[in-house]
Motif scaffolding. Structure first.
Motif, PDB file in Angstrom:
ATOM      1  N   LEU A  21      39.183  18.728  89.112  1.00 20.46           N
ATOM      2  CA  LEU A  21      40.375  18.996  88.309  1.00 20.46           C
ATOM      3  C   LEU A  21      41.367  17.850  88.518  1.00 20.46           C
ATOM      4  N   ILE A  22      41.813  17.249  87.411  1.00 21.59           N
ATOM      5  CA  ILE A  22      42.703  16.085  87.466  1.00 21.59           C
ATOM      6  C   ILE A  22      43.965  16.390  86.672  1.00 21.59           C
ATOM      7  N   ALA A  23      45.114  16.386  87.351  1.00 26.13           N
ATOM      8  CA  ALA A  23      46.403  16.559  86.683  1.00 26.13           C
ATOM      9  C   ALA A  23      46.905  15.200  86.215  1.00 26.13           C
ATOM     10  N   HIS A  24      47.345  15.128  84.978  1.00 23.66           N
ATOM     11  CA  HIS A  24      47.696  13.858  84.339  1.00 23.66           C
ATOM     12  C   HIS A  24      49.150  13.902  83.873  1.00 23.66           C
ATOM     13  N   LEU A  25      50.008  13.174  84.575  1.00 24.23           N
ATOM     14  CA  LEU A  25      51.419  13.031  84.222  1.00 24.23           C
ATOM     15  C   LEU A  25      51.648  11.659  83.606  1.00 24.23           C
ATOM     16  N   SER A  26      52.707  11.532  82.813  1.00 26.76           N
ATOM     17  CA  SER A  26      52.974  10.221  82.216  1.00 26.76           C
ATOM     18  C   SER A  26      54.453  10.056  81.891  1.00 26.76           C
ATOM     19  N   ASP A  27      54.879   8.801  81.938  1.00 28.18           N
ATOM     20  CA  ASP A  27      56.192   8.375  81.453  1.00 28.18           C
ATOM     21  C   ASP A  27      57.349   9.213  81.986  1.00 28.18           C
ATOM     22  N   PRO A  28      57.478   9.329  83.311  1.00 28.12           N
ATOM     23  CA  PRO A  28      58.629  10.087  83.833  1.00 28.12           C
ATOM     24  C   PRO A  28      59.953   9.332  83.731  1.00 28.12           C
ATOM     25  N   HIS A  29      59.906   7.998  83.658  1.00 27.15           N
ATOM     26  CA  HIS A  29      61.126   7.183  83.551  1.00 27.15           C
ATOM     27  C   HIS A  29      62.159   7.597  84.609  1.00 27.15           C
TER      28      HIS A  29
ATOM     29  N   THR B  69      34.096   7.200  72.236  1.00 29.23           N
ATOM     30  CA  THR B  69      34.513   8.262  73.139  1.00 29.23           C
ATOM     31  C   THR B  69      35.828   8.854  72.635  1.00 29.23           C
ATOM     32  N   MET B  70      36.523   9.590  73.484  1.00 24.69           N
ATOM     33  CA  MET B  70      37.779  10.227  73.105  1.00 24.69           C
ATOM     34  C   MET B  70      38.942   9.505  73.768  1.00 24.69           C
ATOM     35  N   LEU B  71      39.945   9.139  72.994  1.00 23.56           N
ATOM     36  CA  LEU B  71      41.189   8.584  73.505  1.00 23.56           C
ATOM     37  C   LEU B  71      42.238   9.678  73.447  1.00 23.56           C
ATOM     38  N   GLN B  72      42.947   9.856  74.556  1.00 26.22           N
ATOM     39  CA  GLN B  72      44.001  10.863  74.603  1.00 26.22           C
ATOM     40  C   GLN B  72      45.281  10.261  75.162  1.00 26.22           C
ATOM     41  N   ILE B  73      46.380  10.560  74.497  1.00 24.37           N
ATOM     42  CA  ILE B  73      47.694  10.116  74.934  1.00 24.37           C
ATOM     43  C   ILE B  73      48.404  11.314  75.543  1.00 24.37           C
ATOM     44  N   ALA B  74      48.917  11.137  76.758  1.00 31.78           N
ATOM     45  CA  ALA B  74      49.620  12.226  77.438  1.00 31.78           C
ATOM     46  C   ALA B  74      51.072  12.269  77.002  1.00 31.78           C
TER      47      ALA B  74
ATOM     48  N   HIS C  65      42.657  17.643  83.106  1.00 33.13           N
ATOM     49  CA  HIS C  65      41.276  17.287  82.794  1.00 33.13           C
ATOM     50  C   HIS C  65      40.345  18.013  83.767  1.00 33.13           C
ATOM     51  N   HIS C  66      39.412  18.784  83.219  1.00 33.71           N
ATOM     52  CA  HIS C  66      38.548  19.654  84.024  1.00 33.71           C
ATOM     53  C   HIS C  66      37.087  19.246  83.826  1.00 33.71           C
ATOM     54  N   TRP C  67      36.510  18.647  84.860  1.00 23.15           N
ATOM     55  CA  TRP C  67      35.093  18.261  84.820  1.00 23.15           C
ATOM     56  C   TRP C  67      34.245  19.397  85.365  1.00 23.15           C
ATOM     57  N   ARG C  68      33.266  19.834  84.567  1.00 18.49           N
ATOM     58  CA  ARG C  68      32.418  20.970  84.940  1.00 18.49           C
ATOM     59  C   ARG C  68      30.949  20.606  84.912  1.00 18.49           C
ATOM     60  N   GLY C  69      30.631  19.427  85.411  1.00 19.45           N
ATOM     61  CA  GLY C  69      29.238  19.017  85.513  1.00 19.45           C
ATOM     62  C   GLY C  69      28.551  18.942  84.172  1.00 19.45           C
ATOM     63  N   PRO C  70      27.432  19.646  83.996  1.00 20.22           N
ATOM     64  CA  PRO C  70      26.698  19.559  82.729  1.00 20.22           C
ATOM     65  C   PRO C  70      27.516  19.965  81.512  1.00 20.22           C
ATOM     66  N   ALA C  71      28.544  20.800  81.706  1.00 24.64           N
ATOM     67  CA  ALA C  71      29.377  21.221  80.580  1.00 24.64           C
ATOM     68  C   ALA C  71      30.316  20.118  80.114  1.00 24.64           C
ATOM     69  N   GLY C  72      30.492  19.082  80.934  1.00 24.27           N
ATOM     70  CA  GLY C  72      31.315  17.947  80.538  1.00 24.27           C
ATOM     71  C   GLY C  72      32.784  18.117  80.878  1.00 24.27           C
ATOM     72  N   LEU C  73      33.615  17.332  80.203  1.00 31.94           N
ATOM     73  CA  LEU C  73      35.043  17.272  80.500  1.00 31.94           C
ATOM     74  C   LEU C  73      35.840  18.006  79.424  1.00 31.94           C
ATOM     75  N   ALA C  74      36.644  18.969  79.860  1.00 29.28           N
ATOM     76  CA  ALA C  74      37.576  19.661  78.975  1.00 29.28           C
ATOM     77  C   ALA C  74      38.986  19.221  79.342  1.00 29.28           C
ATOM     78  N   THR C  75      39.844  19.026  78.329  1.00 26.75           N
ATOM     79  CA  THR C  75      41.226  18.631  78.563  1.00 26.75           C
ATOM     80  C   THR C  75      42.153  19.695  78.008  1.00 26.75           C
ATOM     81  N   HIS C  76      43.098  20.119  78.842  1.00 22.07           N
ATOM     82  CA  HIS C  76      44.052  21.159  78.476  1.00 22.07           C
ATOM     83  C   HIS C  76      45.461  20.573  78.415  1.00 22.07           C
ATOM     84  N   TYR C  77      46.222  21.004  77.433  1.00 19.29           N
ATOM     85  CA  TYR C  77      47.640  20.662  77.298  1.00 19.29           C
ATOM     86  C   TYR C  77      48.425  21.761  77.984  1.00 19.29           C
TER      87      TYR C  77
END
Length: 265
Positions: free
Chosen positions: A2-10, A206-211, A240-252
């Motif tokens: 499980l990866i938490a993704h923060l961005s642009d706190p300024h 692949t998939m590009l995602q902007i946080a 971002h949630h990596w679940r092995g064979p199920a791949g990567l799911a990204t939640h907002y």
């Protein structure tokens, strides 16, 4: 994983408002509280640039103090509001920044998903660039473990978003990056910041995602002659949630969880 993704706190110096209008420090503090309250806890926290507003020593020191409650490893790349050497000094103790040169890194020790950070900043300018040296470095980095699931972090997106007044400051020569990524189907995501809005699209096969930013939202104005503007929309992060064979799911995930929990209905 499980990866938490923060961005642009300024992050600004204590007591200062972002652009004289917004308490970005308080908003980032709330974002950190949201991360530390996650259950299950993330394995890793990543940040896609613009850690500070003016890249001063005081701002970096305050950013690190705000991040202190996070016990997981932290990986970060600089944005156009950061400054390479000040960023390097600030994050030297976190173990991912190289001692010299661009702040590229490869992080593979935190779980099954490898994270590659690209420093595409152009000192003194607000746009980014994928130059030949970056392409060569990235190709070599991916090729060390070509079959490993990989996330690539960079600040400015290497695409046009349709918001003209921010696209002028995108990452240029994105086709060079796309050409490398297209040769490696195990690149699960290209992760960006800079736009202060959440956005997803295909890129390089692949998939590009902007946080989203934790501080403000750039106005979604798609008319070619639109006037630049920002709003204070509810801030959020990506998970971002990596679940092995199920791949990567990204939640907002909104920073403010809202009312609840309520009975399921």
């Amino acid at each position: 994983m499980l990866i938490a993704h923060l961005s642009d706190p300024h992050v600004c110096a204590p007591g200062e408002l972002y652009q004289g209008l917004v308490d970005s420090n308080g908003m980032f503090e709330a974002a950190v509280r949201r991360v530390t309250a996650l259950d299950p806890a993330p394995d890793l926290v990543i940040m896609t640039g613009d850690i500070t507003e003016h890249a001063t020593e005081a701002e970096y020191a305050h950013a690190l103090s705000l991040l202190a409650p996070i016990r997981q490893p932290i990986l970060a790349i600089p944005g156009n509001h950061d400054e390479r050497e000040a960023f390097r000094r600030a994050f030297a103790g976190h173990g991912f920044v190289p001692p010299v040169g661009p702040l590229h890194f490869v992080a593979g020790a935190f779980g099954p998903v490898r994270v590659i950070g690209l420093d595409i900043s152009v000192p003194g300018h607000h746009h980014g660039d994928i130059d030949a040296a970056t392409v060569a470095w990235l190709e070599a980095a991916i090729a060390t473990e070509p079959d490993r699931p990989t996330l690539i972090m960079l600040h400015q997106p290497p695409v046009e978003t349709g918001i003209g007044f921010i696209d002028a400051y995108r990452c240029f020569n994105g086709e060079r990056l796309a050409a490398v990524i297209s040769r490696y189907p195990t690149v699960e995501r290209v992760l960006c910041g800079h736009v202060h809005r959440h956005m997803s699209m295909r890129f390089g096969g692949t998939m590009l995602q902007i946080a989203p930013s934790t501080a403000s939202s750039i106005a979604l104005r798609l008319a070619p002659d639109a006037e630049p503007a920002s709003f204070v929309e509810p801030p959020a992060l990506l998970l971002h949630h990596w679940r092995g064979p199920a791949g990567l799911a990204t939640h907002y995930l909104p920073i403010d969880p809202g009312a609840g929990p309520l009975p399921f209905f």
